[in-house]
Design an enzyme around this catalytic site. Structure first.
Site: not given
Ligand SMILES: NC(=O)c1ccc[n+]([C@@H]2O[C@H](COP(=O)([O-])OP(=O)(O)OC[C@H]3O[C@@H](n4cnc5c(N)ncnc54)[C@H](OP(=O)(O)O)[C@@H]3O)[C@@H](O)[C@H]2O)c1
Length: 311
Positions: A62, A207-209, A212, A215
């Protein structure tokens, strides 16, 4: 007490919620340095801690190490205990078991800790066999460099190979970090989630949301920036009825937001969601998924609405 869960990994089953740190330093997908910076990431970390969140997920890749370095800096600035999870990336040039211990030591140095709580294999494709990777992981546990071992993006066959290889070394497989959200329920359909439960392996939902989308702030006329916009172009028009239902259900719980409903649904399904947050406002809103529960009927309604979108 669930007998399938080993004493070494029990702490992970007690963790209800975490904070994803991919955003910290990543420019390619998340535009770090444009709309948010180090201070925002620090505020996301501090806001999460203030809300009682004690589990942070990062990875060596990362931001090419920046996420781990930022986490290390933030950890130094707090006296709160924080559980740290990071990941090994099986690059094709990593051809020996020693490369895993070396990579882990690099992560420990960047994070500034003597050991992490969870060390995960980022994805299963490696020139080293899963068995060799797990032998190296068992060594890492033995050397006291990580408390537990996890995998990520492993399907059932790959996960069972990891589980068995570790078992031969008396090390339990603590977790499988998988993509999971109301818009991505593959692990429910292919039986992976059930198999994890059966074996006492914690499902960490990434990526639970849906990056983004859940939201509700993105819609056809306002797609997410960059790569995400292209990836989700077809999905955006289809999610409107689900978002409407999420709003209604949130209102039934004293005005919870769609984001909070999406994350609470992950918790109700027995997973540990780790939403990424770029700033304090996002972290604080996400933490509002804690302290309440959707009813069974609401979970079923959400299941049906999501099934109508993603077959
Ligand atoms: N193991 C793997 O292969 C893998 C792959 C992916 C992720 N991950 C891990 O999982 C974590 C989460 O997944 P992710 O980052 O892919 O997706 P996510 O948690 O579903 O979405 C995160 C994005 O949503 C937006 N957001 C978050 N909270 C918000 C809120 N309260 N209101 C409005 N917008 C909001 C932000 O982006 P914007 O503001 O730009 O919209 C943020 O960057 C990562 O940080 C990482 O640690 C692991």
């Amino acid at each position: 007490m669930d007998e399938t869960i080993s004493s070494e990994t029990r702490f992970l089953h007690a963790v209800e919620f975490g904070l994803g740190a991919w955003q910290w330093g990543d420019r390619l997908i998340w535009q770090y340095g444009q709309s948010y910076d180090e201070d925002d990431c620090r505020a996301a970390f501090e806001g999460s801690l203030a809300a009682g969140i004690r589990f942070v997920d990062t990875a060596e890749v990362y931001g090419s190490g920046r996420s781990e370095r930022l986490l290390g800096q933030f950890l130094k600035e707090t006296d709160q205990p924080v559980l740290v999870a990071t990941k090994y990336f099986p690059f094709p040039w990593r051809l020996t078991k020693k490369s895993l211990i070396k990579a882990l030591k690099g992560s420990l140095e960047r994070i500034g800790v003597e050991a992490v709580d969870l060390y995960q294999i980022h994805q299963p494709y490696s020139l080293l066999s899963i068995e060799s990777l797990m032998e190296a992981m068992a060594e890492a546990v033995e050397e006291g460099l990580t408390r537990t071992v996890g995998v990520s993006n492993f399907n059932q066959t790959q996960m069972l190979r990891a589980y068995s290889a570790l078992a031969r070394k008396n090390v339990p497989l603590a977790s499988n970090q998988l993509t999971y959200s109301l818009l991505n329920r593959g692990i429910e359909k292919d039986g992976l989630m059930a198999r994890c439960k059966e074996l006492g392996i914690r499902v960490i939902a990434y990526s639970p949301i849906e990056k983004g989308l859940l939201t509700g702030k993105y819609y056809v006329e306002n797609p997410p920036p960059g790569i995400r916009g292209r990836r989700y172009a077809d999905l955006l028009p289809k999610i409107v009825p689900l978002l409407k239902l999420m709003t209604e259900i949130g209102q039934e719980h004293g005005g919870k937001s769609k984001t909070q409903v999406a994350l609470n649904w992950c918790i109700c399904k027995g997973t540990l969601p780790i939403p990424g947050a770029k700033n304090a406002a996002q972290a604080e809103e996400n933490a509002g998924a804690l302290g309440w529960h959707l009813t069974e009927e609401e979970v079923e309604k959400l299941d049906r609405a999501s099934a109508a979108i993603v077959k």
